[in-house]
Write a protein that holds these residues in place. Structure first.
Motif, short mmCIF file in Angstrom:
data_model
loop_
_atom_site.label_atom_id
_atom_site.label_comp_id
_atom_site.label_asym_id
_atom_site.label_seq_id
_atom_site.Cartn_x
_atom_site.Cartn_y
_atom_site.Cartn_z
N LEU B 24 52.41 -16.25 -66.10
CA LEU B 24 51.39 -15.29 -65.67
C LEU B 24 50.01 -15.91 -65.76
O LEU B 24 49.11 -15.58 -64.99
CB LEU B 24 51.45 -14.03 -66.54
CG LEU B 24 52.59 -13.06 -66.21
CD1 LEU B 24 52.70 -12.00 -67.29
CD2 LEU B 24 52.39 -12.41 -64.85
N ASP B 25 49.83 -16.85 -66.70
CA ASP B 25 48.55 -17.52 -66.85
C ASP B 25 48.33 -18.63 -65.82
O ASP B 25 47.21 -18.94 -65.45
CB ASP B 25 48.45 -18.16 -68.25
CG ASP B 25 48.36 -17.12 -69.34
OD1 ASP B 25 47.76 -16.06 -69.08
OD2 ASP B 25 48.90 -17.36 -70.43
N TRP B 28 49.47 -17.22 -61.03
CA TRP B 28 49.08 -16.00 -60.32
C TRP B 28 48.35 -16.30 -59.01
O TRP B 28 48.27 -15.43 -58.15
CB TRP B 28 48.18 -15.13 -61.21
CG TRP B 28 47.02 -15.89 -61.75
CD1 TRP B 28 46.98 -16.60 -62.91
CD2 TRP B 28 45.76 -16.07 -61.12
NE1 TRP B 28 45.76 -17.21 -63.05
CE2 TRP B 28 44.99 -16.90 -61.97
CE3 TRP B 28 45.19 -15.62 -59.93
CZ2 TRP B 28 43.69 -17.29 -61.65
CZ3 TRP B 28 43.89 -16.00 -59.61
CH2 TRP B 28 43.15 -16.84 -60.47
N ALA B 29 47.84 -17.51 -58.84
CA ALA B 29 47.00 -17.78 -57.66
C ALA B 29 47.86 -18.08 -56.43
O ALA B 29 49.08 -18.22 -56.52
CB ALA B 29 46.06 -18.94 -57.95
N ASP B 30 47.19 -18.15 -55.29
CA ASP B 30 47.88 -18.39 -54.02
C ASP B 30 48.26 -19.88 -53.92
O ASP B 30 47.39 -20.74 -53.88
CB ASP B 30 46.92 -18.01 -52.88
CG ASP B 30 47.59 -18.11 -51.53
OD1 ASP B 30 48.65 -18.75 -51.41
OD2 ASP B 30 47.04 -17.55 -50.57
N ARG B 33 46.57 -22.40 -51.50
CA ARG B 33 45.17 -22.78 -51.62
C ARG B 33 45.03 -24.17 -52.23
O ARG B 33 45.89 -24.61 -52.98
CB ARG B 33 44.41 -21.76 -52.47
CG ARG B 33 44.43 -20.36 -51.90
CD ARG B 33 43.60 -20.27 -50.64
NE ARG B 33 43.71 -18.94 -50.04
CZ ARG B 33 43.17 -18.61 -48.88
NH1 ARG B 33 42.50 -19.50 -48.16
NH2 ARG B 33 43.31 -17.39 -48.40
N LEU B 34 43.89 -24.80 -51.93
CA LEU B 34 43.72 -26.20 -52.32
C LEU B 34 43.02 -26.38 -53.65
O LEU B 34 42.97 -27.48 -54.18
CB LEU B 34 42.93 -26.93 -51.23
CG LEU B 34 43.56 -26.85 -49.83
CD1 LEU B 34 42.58 -27.37 -48.79
CD2 LEU B 34 44.86 -27.63 -49.79
N TYR B 35 42.44 -25.32 -54.18
CA TYR B 35 41.70 -25.46 -55.44
C TYR B 35 42.67 -25.50 -56.63
O TYR B 35 43.88 -25.31 -56.48
CB TYR B 35 40.68 -24.33 -55.61
CG TYR B 35 41.17 -22.95 -55.24
CD1 TYR B 35 42.14 -22.30 -55.99
CD2 TYR B 35 40.65 -22.29 -54.13
CE1 TYR B 35 42.57 -21.04 -55.66
CE2 TYR B 35 41.08 -21.02 -53.78
CZ TYR B 35 42.05 -20.39 -54.55
OH TYR B 35 42.48 -19.15 -54.20
N ARG B 36 42.11 -25.75 -57.80
CA ARG B 36 42.90 -26.02 -58.99
C ARG B 36 43.96 -24.96 -59.28
O ARG B 36 45.12 -25.27 -59.48
CB ARG B 36 41.93 -26.12 -60.19
CG ARG B 36 42.54 -26.76 -61.41
CD ARG B 36 41.46 -27.08 -62.43
NE ARG B 36 40.33 -27.78 -61.78
CZ ARG B 36 39.31 -28.29 -62.46
NH1 ARG B 36 39.26 -28.18 -63.78
NH2 ARG B 36 38.34 -28.90 -61.81
N GLU B 37 43.56 -23.67 -59.27
CA GLU B 37 44.51 -22.60 -59.60
C GLU B 37 45.64 -22.57 -58.57
O GLU B 37 46.80 -22.30 -58.92
CB GLU B 37 43.79 -21.24 -59.63
CG GLU B 37 42.76 -21.10 -60.74
CD GLU B 37 41.38 -21.62 -60.32
OE1 GLU B 37 41.28 -22.27 -59.26
OE2 GLU B 37 40.41 -21.38 -61.06
N ARG B 39 46.73 -25.17 -56.80
CA ARG B 39 47.58 -26.35 -57.00
C ARG B 39 48.54 -26.15 -58.17
O ARG B 39 49.71 -26.53 -58.11
CB ARG B 39 46.71 -27.60 -57.23
CG ARG B 39 45.86 -27.98 -56.02
CD ARG B 39 45.29 -29.39 -56.12
NE ARG B 39 44.52 -29.63 -57.33
CZ ARG B 39 43.19 -29.45 -57.44
NH1 ARG B 39 42.49 -29.01 -56.41
NH2 ARG B 39 42.56 -29.72 -58.56
N PHE B 232 53.33 -12.49 -50.35
CA PHE B 232 52.81 -13.37 -51.40
C PHE B 232 53.92 -13.72 -52.40
O PHE B 232 54.63 -12.84 -52.87
CB PHE B 232 51.68 -12.62 -52.10
CG PHE B 232 50.86 -13.45 -53.03
CD1 PHE B 232 49.95 -14.37 -52.53
CD2 PHE B 232 51.00 -13.32 -54.39
CE1 PHE B 232 49.18 -15.13 -53.40
CE2 PHE B 232 50.23 -14.08 -55.27
CZ PHE B 232 49.33 -14.99 -54.76
N PRO B 236 55.25 -16.01 -61.11
CA PRO B 236 55.68 -15.83 -62.52
C PRO B 236 57.13 -15.36 -62.61
O PRO B 236 57.90 -15.85 -63.44
CB PRO B 236 54.70 -14.77 -63.03
CG PRO B 236 53.47 -14.94 -62.18
CD PRO B 236 54.00 -15.29 -60.82
#
Lengths: 460, 460
Positions: B24-25, B28-30, B33-37, B39, B232, B236
């Protein structure tokens, strides 16, 4: 790391996490069963449905939980179209709907239905009266988002619902971006939403279908969720989704005011901090947390990487960042610049200092990308003389065609023209947008052996 | 409280709970997407897919995560049928598939396709050669469960797969009940499963489609999960599902041996503890944790309530317990008694003393229900004489018609007949089953003004 992409997915709300942990113990059994564990699961599900219905503004028996917002949209569109098939097969959508709505419309069209895409103005809003004008005697369904996911512009849902109601046509509202901020106003007939947009867990969508709306669920029969969402109910996630919706609603008014100030700051400051920027979307009728702008002479993907390195997670509707290599359909429908596009969507709780830091690093990030691409200096003076010019940008990707145009325009005499040869799809959108931003005259597009020739007349 | 309904939903495995909390930590992100979360989320999803593929026995790019096992089945069936539409529109299923498969077949039939239901024997197994015999030149797809969800009987999947492969027809295996115990043997083409059956969280299904299988995903386009599972990704829950699958597999051999002993104990003891019981399903080729039996003269729902009060959660395929008032299609296809049906499905970790306690309380629970219904004494002696008899059970629900028959049979002379008038659907199944259990001759069914007349000849 500052996460500024809440419109894609919000981090899990603490209340969602607590509710999920608690209901994993109580809500894992089959709610259709008669034994103790099943009855507990059923009670959790029923209570969640009542609370969700209250927050959505419908009756509990009008609301089902789906496995995602996308599923809610797909089922809602297909079910309403099937339920009203005798009336006709005409579907109305706006040109800036989420891809889940547009893909559902494509399937309908491929299956012999007809679709009207209602155009939007330059702010991304559906003009007043546009849905009323699109209605036909054979219209089975109209769909309109409550607010746009890329630029934050709020749509005139109540007005569209009134026009639809007068014609006896149901309106489906995709409320994915707004439901956390408040219920959708007006006389909508169907509503879809997605929990992970408001800080709930992934795996939960909502579909409300008002009593009296003719509806025939698509796909194989299933006894769960009124036959509208097949598969075992994900009760722990449903409980967490509803608990977090209630929690964000309790904080919504105060948080909306705070985030609106922060996005207003970005809207106001970015054009001063970064040359050749267009801030897009409605400046007033907009979601609190979203602000979107496009930067001339910038590759969106490269800018995202620069910002990621500087500790900011944002997204982009630029052609240059997506896997499909076509610009965002939203920016295209608005007729605004798509290159170097950045969407900042602040999650609730974003600190003001993080926004200030973003405004500090943005100019450098944009400048770094422009320098790598050899973009023209922002205040290029007007040279005089020289013959009619051709810029050959064939085979070059966005934003190179616009960069080459900007470099060449100084060599064009005022009143003279330049022809940009380009075969990247984004050029069709970005060259006219550049002309509008720079006060030059976009003459039009001419056919060419490869790609197209975009003709620009220098006016100043 | 002892929960003996793992075949409906298994309690969450401790490993699933830990993995869910951790991801869950991070997840959770998409993942697009290319940003850290984004990836991080992508890495978790990719790792989960690799592990799952390894445990399923396929390549990672052959496996997608769906929102439930039901969705995996619906998508698998529709996608394979659409992909092979040019070959034909014939679908083969067994008569004892899960309702998700049978409902998908109904949709196919309503849409103009044809469906062959392969019959099963009295143990619930598909006979050898039956799938080969059902194949036609226009067969697009065959579906066979790895093991039955109501009686635990293991199906001859490898043999059916070989017959299908020889004919160039893909076989879809619903592995929902068996995947936690081990990979499915043989050359299957598609495989569906559901995480909450093995102790994973709800909200996760698996769909594997082997390379080379023609497949056209149904519904609107979506870029996620290879276009086969829109919406989506629930990362998790996916991570938790895969972690728990690996954990249960590590314990599978030892736990299977242990549970098999416990269910063997129930199989052996119940007929001695409870009069007039039929234990159903294959005694050898069966899942380790499932045992199913039916009790004459018992209302299944009332028995479930008695057992629930005594602290045991079990399920029933009796007509009397479901909302539809028709007996379980599985028991019907097997031709076994459906009344007073109880399915015991032990979750891994079930203590032997809980099973022993169940065997202690079961006789009393059955006796209590029978007493309330006025059921005949188990060892009713054979009376002599009296004319041909009619038992009027019209308007009476299962198990009353059989109870009345059992009461009346003593008044029938050996060689004489009794006609039972009944309009409850379950009587059609249960009266012949009663005859088989009691050594009486079921003569057949005759039309009647209301319901039907079931004719029974007393032979002993």
């Amino acid at each position: 790391m500052s996460y500024f992409d809440a419109a894609s997915a919000a981090p899990l709300h603490p209340v969602a996490r607590q509710a999920l942990a608690a209901s994993l113990d109580e809500g894992w059994a089959d709610p259709a069963r008669l034994y103790r564990e099943g009855r507990k699961a059923r009670m959790l599900l029923d209570a969640a449905r009542e609370t969700a219905a209250d927050l959505v503004g419908c009756r509990p028996d009008e609301l089902v939980f789906t496995s995602s917002g996308t599923r809610a949209v797909h089922t809602g569109v297909a079910g309403a179209l099937a339920g009203r098939r005798r009336v006709g097969r005409h579907l109305i959508v706006s040109a800036v709907e989420h891809s889940s709505v547009l893909h559902a419309a494509e399937v309908h069209e491929a299956d012999g239905g007809s679709v009207t895409q209602v155009a939007v103005d330059r702010t991304g809003a559906v003009p007043a009266g546009a849905y009323g004008a699109a209605l036909r005697p054979d219209t089975a369904l109209a769909c309109l988002q409550s607010a746009n996911h890329e630029v934050g512009t709020v749509q005139p849902v109540a007005e569209a619902a009134e026009a639809c109601r007068a014609a006896g046509v149901p309106l489906l509202v995709d409320a994915a971006q707004s439901l956390g901020w408040g219920p959708v106003e007006g006389g909508w007939s169907l509503l879809a939403a997605s929990a992970h947009k408001w800080g709930g867990p992934p795996g939960v969508g909502l579909l409300a279908v008002r009593k009296g709306v003719r509806f025939a669920a698509p796909g194989p029969a299933d006894e769960r969720e009124a036959g509208r969402a097949p598969g075992f109910e994900n009760i722990p996630a449903i409980v967490a989704a509803v608990a977090s919706l209630r929690a964000v609603r309790a904080e919504a008014d105060a948080e909306a005011a705070r985030l609106r100030e922060l996005t207003e700051l970005i809207r106001a400051r970015v054009p001063h901090l970064v040359p050749d920027v267009e801030v897009v979307g409605d400046p007033v009728r907009r979601l609190p947390g979203i602000v979107t702008f496009s930067c001339l002479y910038v590759d969106g993907e490269a800018l995202l990487h620069e910002l990621d390195r500087a500790g900011f997670s944002v997204s982009s509707g630029s052609s240059c960042t997506s896997s499909t290599l076509t610009p965002s359909h939203v920016l295209k429908a608005m007729g605004v610049l798509s290159e170097g596009n950045v969407r900042v969507s602040l999650p609730p709780g974003t600190a003001a200092r993080d926004v200030e830091r973003f405004l500090e690093v943005l100019p450098e990030a944009v400048a770094a990308v422009r320098a790598k691409l050899g973009a023209p200096a922002p205040a290029a003076g007007a040279a005089v003389g020289g013959p009619a010019l051709v810029v050959d940008a064939l085979g070059r990707r966005c934003p190179i065609p616009v960069i080459e145009l900007a470099k060449a325009i100084g060599d064009v005499p005022v009143g003279g023209t330049v022809r940009v040869l380009a075969d990247d799809e984004a050029a069709r959108l970005d060259i006219p947008a550049w002309c509008e931003m720079r006060g030059q005259k976009y003459v039009g597009e001419e056919p060419a052996d490869r790609g197209a020739a975009y003709v620009v007349r220098r006016t100043s």
